[in-house]
Design a protein around this motif. Sequence first.
Motif, short mmCIF file in Angstrom:
data_model
loop_
_atom_site.label_atom_id
_atom_site.label_comp_id
_atom_site.label_asym_id
_atom_site.label_seq_id
_atom_site.Cartn_x
_atom_site.Cartn_y
_atom_site.Cartn_z
N SER A 300 0.82 -1.20 0.00
CA SER A 300 0.00 0.00 0.00
C SER A 300 0.86 1.26 0.00
N SER A 322 -3.12 5.09 3.36
CA SER A 322 -4.53 4.96 2.99
C SER A 322 -4.75 5.09 1.49
N SER A 325 -4.42 1.90 -0.52
CA SER A 325 -5.46 0.88 -0.32
C SER A 325 -6.52 0.92 -1.40
N TRP A 362 -4.58 1.87 7.97
CA TRP A 362 -5.80 1.85 7.16
C TRP A 362 -7.00 2.15 8.05
N ASP A 366 -11.06 2.40 4.51
CA ASP A 366 -10.06 1.76 3.64
C ASP A 366 -10.27 0.25 3.62
#
Length: 381
Positions: A300, A322, A325, A362, A366
């Motif tokens: 990610s 984030s 993701s 996350w 997410d």
Amino acid sequence: MAARQLVVDVHTHLYLPRYASILRQRNTVPKIVTRVRDDGCKEERLVILKDEPSGGRPIGASYTERNEKLKFMKKHGIDISIVSTANPWLDFLQPKEAHDLAVKLNDDLEEYCSTSPTVRGTSMKQLYGFGLLPIVPHVGIDSLLETVKQISASSHLKGLIMGTRGIGKGLDDEELDPLWAAISEAGLTVFLHPHYGIPQEAWGEKDNGHVLPLALGFPMETTIATTRLILSGVFDRFPSLRLLLAHSGGALPQLSSRLASCIVHDPIVASRLKHDARFYLGKLYLDAVSYGSEELGFVSDVLARSNRYETGSNNVDQASRSIGSGRMLFGTDHPFFPPLASSEKWKSVVENLDAIENVQGWSEVDKIGVKGGNAISLFNL
């Protein structure tokens, strides 16, 4: 049920009855063979690789029957599956045979999906699919383009699954440019999946079963094929091409900075690309079949930082994990790697969902996206 709460499996396979029937008639790899076990019972085994350990793997109804796929989904809380024919696809056929079979299998898959139940509380089906192309050596480009049109016109086929050899020279072959153009224009997603792995001699003489070819060979195959695509400029010529990589992109995220450095120092390719190689990773989609939260978090991060490497960018800030993701999607690799007991849940489901749930950095939004929302958006469900 709100769409953002759905669980969508983008890496889940089947062998349609028509395809399995052909494999049963073959005497060479790939093939399905019947043998008698030590207990006297007959079993079918799928052999898809040369020198495959254990004489292939035992298969059953979960490989071919839709009801078994739906039972698996219900048991594990999976709302929608984007199913794809498992390797080796049509690689063993001549061009005309491959074309004719691709058309028939795509029709079969459309029916398989379109007649599946709907997800409760929505108008969405529980099953959608990735179609097949007759992408075999010496096939004409017109045959490939015709099949892209067929897939695009099918209501429940949302893309296509593809191996790494193209029409014999790999996916960086310029002869495939009309294919990439047609796929991009149709808005289809290519699910790039390995099959050939690494030459057998790399694994040595010790018997390690399927471990080395599957754990290392398949991901490295994906890594090499995708790198060749990047180096060929495919993503510069077709910036809207949507490519979904199996097994979280193999080793490409880990090696992407090394790749970028090697490009800069190599006069053959230094001026070939519009951007730093790390930029292109942010244009990919990756399944979340990596079995560990730390691995998902790292991947990610690599996806999230990509815009820093766009030519002319002044963005030097640390990107939020984030962001990455948004291009990751849950998968199970069903029906491979089944549990040892029928009452158990599949580790590929439990461990990959746990991995998503435990990624540090996350948000809940997410995680909901990776579990299903991203797929619903990508495939316009």
